[in-house]
Design an enzyme around this catalytic site. Sequence first.
Site, PDB file in Angstrom:
ATOM      1  N   ASN A   1     -58.329  32.520  -6.883  1.00 57.56           N
ATOM      2  CA  ASN A   1     -57.370  32.017  -7.867  1.00 57.56           C
ATOM      3  C   ASN A   1     -56.374  33.089  -8.289  1.00 57.56           C
ATOM      4  O   ASN A   1     -55.190  32.814  -8.457  1.00 57.56           O
ATOM      5  CB  ASN A   1     -58.091  31.470  -9.105  1.00 57.56           C
ATOM      6  CG  ASN A   1     -58.521  30.033  -8.938  1.00 57.56           C
ATOM      7  OD1 ASN A   1     -57.995  29.302  -8.108  1.00 57.56           O
ATOM      8  ND2 ASN A   1     -59.494  29.628  -9.729  1.00 57.56           N
TER       9      ASN A   1
ATOM     10  N   ASP B   1     -71.973  27.697  -4.092  1.00 61.56           N
ATOM     11  CA  ASP B   1     -70.917  28.335  -4.861  1.00 61.56           C
ATOM     12  C   ASP B   1     -69.873  28.872  -3.893  1.00 61.56           C
ATOM     13  O   ASP B   1     -70.226  29.448  -2.853  1.00 61.56           O
ATOM     14  CB  ASP B   1     -71.536  29.481  -5.677  1.00 61.56           C
ATOM     15  CG  ASP B   1     -70.567  30.113  -6.644  1.00 61.56           C
ATOM     16  OD1 ASP B   1     -69.953  29.375  -7.421  1.00 61.56           O
ATOM     17  OD2 ASP B   1     -70.438  31.351  -6.622  1.00 61.56           O
TER      18      ASP B   1
ATOM     19  N   ASP C   1     -57.214  24.658  -6.698  1.00 67.27           N
ATOM     20  CA  ASP C   1     -57.569  23.236  -6.812  1.00 67.27           C
ATOM     21  C   ASP C   1     -57.532  22.554  -5.452  1.00 67.27           C
ATOM     22  O   ASP C   1     -58.424  21.762  -5.123  1.00 67.27           O
ATOM     23  CB  ASP C   1     -56.624  22.518  -7.773  1.00 67.27           C
ATOM     24  CG  ASP C   1     -56.841  22.915  -9.226  1.00 67.27           C
ATOM     25  OD1 ASP C   1     -57.882  23.530  -9.533  1.00 67.27           O
ATOM     26  OD2 ASP C   1     -55.951  22.609 -10.050  1.00 67.27           O
TER      27      ASP C   1
ATOM     28  N   GLU D   1     -66.621  26.290  -9.632  1.00 65.01           N
ATOM     29  CA  GLU D   1     -66.516  26.313  -8.172  1.00 65.01           C
ATOM     30  C   GLU D   1     -67.871  26.074  -7.525  1.00 65.01           C
ATOM     31  O   GLU D   1     -68.125  26.475  -6.405  1.00 65.01           O
ATOM     32  CB  GLU D   1     -65.907  27.624  -7.678  1.00 65.01           C
ATOM     33  CG  GLU D   1     -66.763  28.841  -7.861  1.00 65.01           C
ATOM     34  CD  GLU D   1     -66.630  29.507  -9.225  1.00 65.01           C
ATOM     35  OE1 GLU D   1     -67.273  30.544  -9.404  1.00 65.01           O
ATOM     36  OE2 GLU D   1     -65.925  29.008 -10.115  1.00 65.01           O
TER      37      GLU D   1
END
Length: 158
Positions: free
Chosen positions: A39, A31, A48, A75
């Site tokens: 973000n 992770d 991204d 993620e």
Amino acid sequence: MANRRHFDAHLHSAVAMAKRMKQTLAVILLDVDDFKAYNDSYGHLAGDDTLKAIANTLATTLQRQVDLVARYGGEEFACVLPNTSPEQAFIMAEQLRLEILALMLPHQASPTAGFVTISLGIASLKLGQDISDKVLLNQADKALYQAKSQGRNCTVML
């Protein structure tokens, strides 16, 4: 990069093959640490791009053709390592963690580090063990949760 559906089917087959061939098998779940904060700070387009860089690094680090790396969730990524002992899996997981750290992708919002880091959980199917792919995946998920609990940017194997 394989998606979750492909991963699930591949893991099911890999576990059956490992049992039949009396081989070991390892699963790594990983992770991206504090990705929501990433973000929120840098935007979803940057997020991204970061996920693409991580995916490319994972794919190039796992060099055996029998190994699979897949996008597992938002993620999260997952790796299937056939014929891999628990000790070999731990070494590979640490190599993945260090390769991502070496990218030095800035992450100023992370309480873990100033760069993007990953947490990894490993589960292994040992010789003669008769567990299902779902149990193996659940064990890897528990190990990943433990890695996050221990402060992130680390590898835990159960």
